[in-house]
Design a protein around this motif. Structure first.
Motif, short mmCIF file in Angstrom:
data_model
loop_
_atom_site.label_atom_id
_atom_site.label_comp_id
_atom_site.label_asym_id
_atom_site.label_seq_id
_atom_site.Cartn_x
_atom_site.Cartn_y
_atom_site.Cartn_z
N PRO A 1 15.18 0.37 -16.12
CA PRO A 1 15.31 1.81 -15.92
C PRO A 1 14.05 2.62 -16.19
CG PRO A 1 16.17 1.22 -18.06
CD PRO A 1 15.74 -0.08 -17.40
N TRP A 2 12.87 2.12 -15.86
CA TRP A 2 11.65 2.87 -16.11
C TRP A 2 11.37 3.81 -14.97
CZ3 TRP A 2 9.35 -2.34 -17.76
CH2 TRP A 2 9.67 -2.56 -19.09
N ARG A 3 10.71 4.93 -15.28
CA ARG A 3 10.55 5.97 -14.28
C ARG A 3 9.10 6.22 -13.85
NH1 ARG A 3 11.59 7.45 -19.20
NH2 ARG A 3 10.32 8.95 -20.27
N ALA A 4 8.11 5.76 -14.62
CA ALA A 4 6.72 5.99 -14.24
C ALA A 4 6.35 5.08 -13.07
CB ALA A 4 5.81 5.72 -15.43
N GLN A 5 5.30 5.43 -12.34
CA GLN A 5 4.93 4.65 -11.17
C GLN A 5 3.51 4.13 -11.27
OE1 GLN A 5 5.64 6.59 -7.49
NE2 GLN A 5 7.64 7.33 -8.10
N ALA A 6 3.33 2.88 -10.89
CA ALA A 6 2.00 2.32 -10.73
C ALA A 6 1.50 2.78 -9.37
CB ALA A 6 2.06 0.80 -10.78
N GLN A 7 0.19 2.86 -9.22
CA GLN A 7 -0.38 3.35 -7.97
C GLN A 7 -0.71 2.17 -7.05
OE1 GLN A 7 -3.64 5.75 -9.29
NE2 GLN A 7 -2.32 7.40 -9.93
N THR A 8 0.29 1.71 -6.30
CA THR A 8 0.10 0.66 -5.32
C THR A 8 0.86 1.03 -4.06
OG1 THR A 8 2.00 -0.59 -6.11
CG2 THR A 8 -0.14 -1.16 -7.06
N PRO A 9 0.37 0.62 -2.90
CA PRO A 9 1.09 0.91 -1.67
C PRO A 9 2.44 0.19 -1.65
CG PRO A 9 -1.13 0.08 -1.22
CD PRO A 9 -0.87 -0.09 -2.68
N ARG A 10 3.48 0.85 -1.16
CA ARG A 10 4.81 0.26 -1.12
C ARG A 10 4.92 -0.85 -0.08
NH1 ARG A 10 9.08 3.20 -3.65
NH2 ARG A 10 8.28 5.07 -4.58
N ASP A 11 4.14 -0.78 0.99
CA ASP A 11 4.26 -1.77 2.05
C ASP A 11 3.35 -2.98 1.85
OD1 ASP A 11 1.93 -0.39 2.47
OD2 ASP A 11 2.19 -0.21 4.63
N ASP A 12 2.70 -3.08 0.74
CA ASP A 12 1.79 -4.17 0.45
C ASP A 12 2.48 -5.17 -0.48
OD1 ASP A 12 -0.30 -5.88 -0.08
OD2 ASP A 12 -1.71 -4.29 -0.60
N GLU A 13 3.22 -6.11 0.09
CA GLU A 13 3.98 -7.07 -0.72
C GLU A 13 3.12 -7.90 -1.65
OE1 GLU A 13 7.03 -9.32 1.24
OE2 GLU A 13 7.48 -7.64 2.57
N PRO A 14 1.97 -8.44 -1.22
CA PRO A 14 1.17 -9.21 -2.17
C PRO A 14 0.71 -8.37 -3.37
CG PRO A 14 0.50 -9.71 0.07
CD PRO A 14 1.44 -8.53 0.14
N MET A 15 0.32 -7.12 -3.11
CA MET A 15 -0.11 -6.28 -4.22
C MET A 15 1.07 -5.93 -5.12
SD MET A 15 -2.93 -5.14 -5.39
CE MET A 15 -2.89 -4.62 -7.07
N SER A 16 2.24 -5.69 -4.54
CA SER A 16 3.43 -5.42 -5.33
C SER A 16 3.78 -6.60 -6.22
CB SER A 16 4.62 -5.07 -4.44
OG SER A 16 4.40 -3.85 -3.78
N ALA A 17 3.64 -7.82 -5.69
CA ALA A 17 3.89 -9.02 -6.48
C ALA A 17 2.88 -9.13 -7.61
CB ALA A 17 3.84 -10.26 -5.60
#
Length: 137
Positions: A19-35
């Motif tokens: 339930p965390w609300r802060a956001q990291a600054q990464t593109p949503r459509d970049d799956e490798p970066m999200s991983a």
């Protein structure tokens, strides 16, 4: 009050159902970066200790979020980190720097998910919160 230290990452929160609300600054459509961001969050959470929230900060009721920038080179080696946005508390900012340097030491290899074949920087939040101790029944 009991001290609690949390790494607040939206990408990791979504992946882990937290339930965390802060956001990291990464593109949503970049799956490798999200991983990669999820792996960094997991690594940070697994290595946090109560000592990462200094007693002096707890005694001063200091709370806040330190946003730090973490950079890696094209081979997935940690190149550096620094405070991108202060919590407003010098005690917390200094504690975050020590924690980040311990968890992500210069020259160490990033998690396998972060070996992307190109350098990157990501801004991550480290949240310091005091929460009431659970009552004993």
């Amino acid at each position: 009050m009991q001290a609690r230290l949390a790494l607040a990452l939206a990408a990791a929160a979504l992946a882990l159902g937290l339930p965390w609300r802060a956001q990291a600054q990464t593109p949503r459509d970049d799956e490798p970066m999200s991983a990669c961001v999820s792996a960094l969050a997991s690594l940070m959470r697994s290595r946090l200790t109560p000592a990462d929230y200094p007693e002096a900060a707890r005694n001063a009721n200091a709370q806040g979020t330190v946003w730090f920038l973490l950079s890696c080179d094209f081979q997935g080696t940690f190149e550096g980190s620094w405070v991108e946005r202060s919590s407003g508390s010098e005690l917390l900012d200094q504690a975050a720097v020590r924690t980040v340097e311990r968890v992500f030491p210069l020259g160490a290899s990033a998690p396998a998910e972060c070996r992307l074949g190109h350098g990157f920087s990501v801004t991550l939040p480290l949240e310091y919160r005091l929460v009431p101790a659970a009552s004993k029944r």
